[in-house]
Scaffold this active site. Structure first.
Site, PDB file in Angstrom:
ATOM      1  N   ASP A  25       0.836  -1.200   0.000  1.00  0.00           N
ATOM      2  CA  ASP A  25       0.000   0.000   0.000  1.00  0.00           C
ATOM      3  C   ASP A  25       0.870   1.250   0.000  1.00  0.00           C
ATOM      4  O   ASP A  25       1.523   1.557   0.996  1.00  0.00           O
ATOM      5  CB  ASP A  25      -0.905  -0.022   1.235  1.00  0.00           C
ATOM      6  CG  ASP A  25      -1.862   1.155   1.298  1.00  0.00           C
ATOM      7  OD1 ASP A  25      -2.020   1.842   0.269  1.00  0.00           O
ATOM      8  OD2 ASP A  25      -2.452   1.381   2.361  1.00  0.00           O
ATOM      9  N   ASP A  41      -1.806   5.528  -5.985  1.00  0.00           N
ATOM     10  CA  ASP A  41      -2.146   4.676  -4.846  1.00  0.00           C
ATOM     11  C   ASP A  41      -2.370   3.228  -5.283  1.00  0.00           C
ATOM     12  O   ASP A  41      -3.357   2.908  -5.940  1.00  0.00           O
ATOM     13  CB  ASP A  41      -3.403   5.212  -4.161  1.00  0.00           C
ATOM     14  CG  ASP A  41      -3.828   4.347  -2.982  1.00  0.00           C
ATOM     15  OD1 ASP A  41      -2.948   3.740  -2.345  1.00  0.00           O
ATOM     16  OD2 ASP A  41      -5.039   4.257  -2.717  1.00  0.00           O
TER      17      ASP A  41
END
Length: 504
Positions: free
Chosen positions: A114, A332
């Site tokens: 992440d 992201d």
């Protein structure tokens, strides 16, 4: 044959030189595997993907709690997972995950990759409501702090827990004197626990087919409570591996001590069973373009300037690309789709539909804009270009903004994989990040990318050297040039030591 005493200094010098050479080889290259989840067999609605992403975006924007935060290491994480969300079953969505090892003796954990959050956290053995099984086909593990010989919890007086290092306020228990954290998300899900220090294990690559164990102490989170989406077994992993910009990200911790370079890269495979590679180091591929990071932002923000469809710049109001504390464009890996603010999304959708109006049959499916296609989408749909500051453009193929949604009435159905952002931020998710090398150059404050087949080996820069990493079966090979330079340095060191011994 006896060794002459006069040769002893020279032999000692050579031994020292070779030891130095081995150390030189050992420190620059380190490997950790990265994988991507690929569950199961039931198609997923785009609405479910958007719901998952909206939770994800709340996580990016609303997280709160404790601190998140000689060069030469390359750590390579083989990736598992699939870029096609419609291959993922049980109403879950895709995620990329890798394996990390923590503790003494080491325990292996599957953690989601992440770039939108900072800390590495794993589930603690004391967690009572955390998932015990996973629909991803992986075995879940729990961190056993008392069982690790090298584990220690962070106290409230530790500098890491002090306000000087906090992105938000830490939580300290007066009874236990432990530095805790709590992350709460917009849908009510979240995690809380306390910070630990323990040994992080990885592989140091000494050369082709030569790998040695390596380790370093790091600070990470030990989750004792989870809620909401994190408690669901169908997509459960052992934790989250944050690669954000905070001081407590593993990238920041290792690079600040010279263990790895201040740069990381990923290549997420979009075809077949997915997967890819994630490297703490710089992947080098031809055609790499770079755009500067927007300064003073908590995430990886880029300046998106315009969008072109089939070579024509879209008439988008400049407000769509403004950058502030609440606006901008974020890269992201934790987001599945790609999101554009309304001022950009409406012209984009209109341009795509207009360009194929005579070639395909438009159809709405569960509120999503889809198209019935009789042949290859590459023959019908236009190329798209996202244009960024610094003259860097991201070229998108049709499969980078469309999802294959199955078949209808004998035709293949493809749906738009871009969505209108609920917040005022454009978010580039895995849909456009796949099949490209992305480099996050923190030293130069820039992000680079280039199209690439992520099933192939990649060249990785380690300071001045270059190495080859195979993303399928991770391995590193010292380049000939780098080996010659290091061997020359070792011989020179040996000669200097011999001269020293002869004079003494």
């Amino acid at each position: 044959m006896p060794i002459s005493h006069s040769l002893t200094p020279m032999l000692l010098a050579v031994a020292v030189a070779f030891a130095a050479a081995i150390t030189t080889f050992a420190s620059p290259l380190k490997i950790l595997p990265l994988q991507r989840a690929f569950p199961l067999d039931e198609p997923v609605e785009l609405s479910d993907l958007r719901a998952r992403d909206s939770v994800r975006h709340a996580r990016i924007l609303l997280s709160k709690g404790g601190r998140q935060s000689s060069i030469g290491g390359v750590v390579n994480f083989p990736v598992q997972g699939s870029s096609d969300p419609f291959l993922i079953g049980s109403k879950t969505t895709m995620l990329y995950f890798t394996k990390v090892k923590l503790g003494s003796p080491p325990t292996e954990f599957n953690v989601q990759i992440d770039t939108g959050s900072d800390i590495l956290w794993v589930t603690c053995g004391s967690c009572s409501n955390c998932p015990r099984s996973s629909g991803l086909g992986i075995e879940l593990h729990f961190f056993d702090a008392p069982g690790s010989l090298t584990a220690s919890s962070l106290t409230c007086s530790d500098p890491v827990c002090s306000s000087a290092f906090q992105t938000t306020a830490a939580q300290c228990s007066e009874n236990s004197n432990q530095c805790g954290y709590s992350f709460r998300y917009g849908d009510g899900s979240g995690t809380s626990g306390y910070y630990m220090t323990d040994t992080f294990h990885f592989d140091a690559v000494l050369g082709e087919s030569l790998v040695a164990n390596s380790s370093a102490p790091i600070v990470f989170g030990c989750s004792t409570y989870q809620s909401g989406d994190l408690t669901k077994s169908d997509k459960a992993v052992d934790g989250i591996f944050g690669f954000g910009k905070g001081k407590l990200s593993v990238v920041s911790q290792l690079s600040s001590r010279g263990i790895t370079p201040p740069v990381f890269s990923h290549c997420l495979k979009g075809d077949g069973s997915g997967g890819g590679v994630f490297v703490l180091g710089e992947i080098l591929v031809p055609g790499m373009v770079y755009s500067p990071l927007v300064p003073s932002q908590p995430h990886y923000n880029l300046n998106l300037l315009s969008i072109s469809v089939n070579g024509e710049m879209l008439p988008i109001d400049a407000v769509a690309f403004e950058t502030s504390n609440t606006r901008g464009t974020i890269v992201d890996t934790g987001t599945t789709l790609t999101y554009l603010v309304k001022e950009a999304y409406d012209p984009f959708l209109s341009a795509i539909s207009s360009s194929v109006s005579q070639l395909v049959t438009p159809i709405m499916s569960n509120g999503e804009q889809c198209y019935l296609v009789s042949t290859s989408i590459n023959d019908m749909f236009p190329p798209v270009s996202l244009n960024f500051a610094g003259g860097a453009s991201m070229m998108l193929r049709p499969q980078d903004y469309l999802f294959h949604y199955g078949f209808y009435d004998g035709s293949s159905m493809w749906c738009i994989g871009f969505s209108q952002a609920l917040e005022e931020q454009n978010i580039l998710g895995d849909l456009v990040l796949k099949d490209k090398v992305f480099v996050y150059d923190l030293a130069r404050q820039r992000i680079g990318w280039a199209n690439y087949d992520c099933s192939m080996s990649v060249n990785v820069s380690v300071t001045s050297g270059k190495d080859i990493v195979n993303s399928g079966q991770p391995c590193l090979m010292i380049s000939r040039k780098d080996m010659v330079l290091k061997l020359f340095s070792s011989i020179l060191l040996a000669l200097l030591l011999c001269t020293f011994f002869s004079l003494t």
